[in-house]
Design a protein around this motif. Structure first.
Motif, PDB file in Angstrom:
ATOM      1  N   GLY A 148      52.905  17.456  28.547  1.00  0.00           N
ATOM      2  CA  GLY A 148      52.691  16.793  27.265  1.00  0.00           C
ATOM      3  C   GLY A 148      51.620  17.410  26.402  1.00  0.00           C
ATOM      4  N   SER A 149      51.101  18.571  26.803  1.00  0.00           N
ATOM      5  CA  SER A 149      50.115  19.246  25.966  1.00  0.00           C
ATOM      6  C   SER A 149      50.828  19.912  24.789  1.00  0.00           C
ATOM      7  CB  SER A 149      49.356  20.295  26.792  1.00  0.00           C
ATOM      8  OG  SER A 149      50.246  21.305  27.241  1.00  0.00           O
ATOM      9  N   ILE A 150      50.056  20.374  23.828  1.00  0.00           N
ATOM     10  CA  ILE A 150      50.651  21.065  22.678  1.00  0.00           C
ATOM     11  C   ILE A 150      51.072  22.456  23.129  1.00  0.00           C
ATOM     12  CG2 ILE A 150      50.223  21.947  20.352  1.00  0.00           C
ATOM     13  CD1 ILE A 150      50.386  18.914  20.510  1.00  0.00           C
ATOM     14  N   ASP A 151      52.282  22.855  22.769  1.00  0.00           N
ATOM     15  CA  ASP A 151      52.885  24.106  23.223  1.00  0.00           C
ATOM     16  C   ASP A 151      52.081  25.330  22.804  1.00  0.00           C
ATOM     17  OD1 ASP A 151      54.827  25.728  24.441  1.00  0.00           O
ATOM     18  OD2 ASP A 151      55.830  26.013  22.514  1.00  0.00           O
ATOM     19  N   SER A 152      51.544  25.322  21.623  1.00  0.00           N
ATOM     20  CA  SER A 152      50.743  26.445  21.151  1.00  0.00           C
ATOM     21  C   SER A 152      49.575  25.889  20.365  1.00  0.00           C
ATOM     22  CB  SER A 152      51.589  27.375  20.274  1.00  0.00           C
ATOM     23  OG  SER A 152      51.973  26.685  19.107  1.00  0.00           O
ATOM     24  N   ALA A 153      48.706  26.764  19.897  1.00  0.00           N
ATOM     25  CA  ALA A 153      47.569  26.293  19.107  1.00  0.00           C
ATOM     26  C   ALA A 153      48.051  25.685  17.790  1.00  0.00           C
ATOM     27  CB  ALA A 153      46.619  27.443  18.836  1.00  0.00           C
ATOM     28  N   ASN A 154      49.224  26.105  17.318  1.00  0.00           N
ATOM     29  CA  ASN A 154      49.761  25.568  16.077  1.00  0.00           C
ATOM     30  C   ASN A 154      50.210  24.123  16.283  1.00  0.00           C
ATOM     31  OD1 ASN A 154      50.586  25.530  13.435  1.00  0.00           O
ATOM     32  ND2 ASN A 154      52.583  26.367  13.855  1.00  0.00           N
ATOM     33  N   GLY A 155      49.630  23.227  15.553  1.00  0.00           N
ATOM     34  CA  GLY A 155      49.985  21.819  15.661  1.00  0.00           C
ATOM     35  C   GLY A 155      48.844  20.978  16.191  1.00  0.00           C
TER      36      GLY A 155
END
Length: 183
Positions: free
Chosen positions: A146-153
């Motif tokens: 459930g973490s953010i896939d990339s730094a974008n977002g």
């Protein structure tokens, strides 16, 4: 003996005029307070909509499809919208990918909401200190944790009233994928 005619056209007294002016002033003040509270409710709804879409995306990604994503962008009409879609090869695509299960289709079909979802109609929105534009910001979660896939977002989303006053900050944590707001 002549009888005097009484003048029945007295007009308004000064006291009556002051009372009417006070009543008008009170009603005007009450209407401004009502309009301000309606306006505040619309802005709080914008924060709630953004957070609801983040929660829905995170839940859907972890339960259904690792490709799900959303794009927060500025529309042609000056409103901010969220568009549901998926990422493939690092590119965002609106709508549902081909060949997904019927259960996963629920996310893309916008059941119960308009398509795309309007977040903020009067005001402005920034992400990581920069104004969100028509290109938008893509948010995507990892299926495993459930973490953010990339730094974008991940980062800070600031919602502002049209007069520039801050409505709320929504902080999206990259490591956990969870958000919290500050007012």
């Amino acid at each position: 003996m002549k009888s005097r005619k009484k003048n029945h056209n007295k007009g308004y007294s000064m006291v009556e005029m002051i009372i009417v002016m006070c009543i008008i002033g009170i009603l005007t003040a009450a209407s401004f307070i009502t309009l301000r509270s309606v306006d505040s409710a619309k802005y709080k709804k914008a924060v709630s909509t953004l957070e609801s879409e983040m929660t829905t995306l995170r839940t859907t990604t972890m339960a259904q499809d690792s490709r799900t994503a959303m794009r927060l962008y500025l529309g042609d009409d000056g409103s901010y919208y969220i568009e549901r879609g998926y990422c493939e090869g690092g590119t965002f695509h609106a709508g549902a990918p081909a060949g997904i299960s019927e259960a996963a289709q629920v996310y893309y079909n916008y059941s119960g909401v308009s398509s795309p979802v309007r977040v903020l109609s009067r005001g402005s929105l920034t992400y990581a200190g920069a104004a969100v534009d028509a290109t938008g910001v893509v948010i995507r979660y990892n299926k495993s944790d459930g973490s953010i896939d990339s730094a974008n977002g991940a980062g800070e989303y600031c919602l502002y009233r049209r007069n520039g006053e801050l409505i709320a900050n929504v902080h999206l944590n990259r490591r956990t994928g969870r958000y919290y707001e500050t007012y």
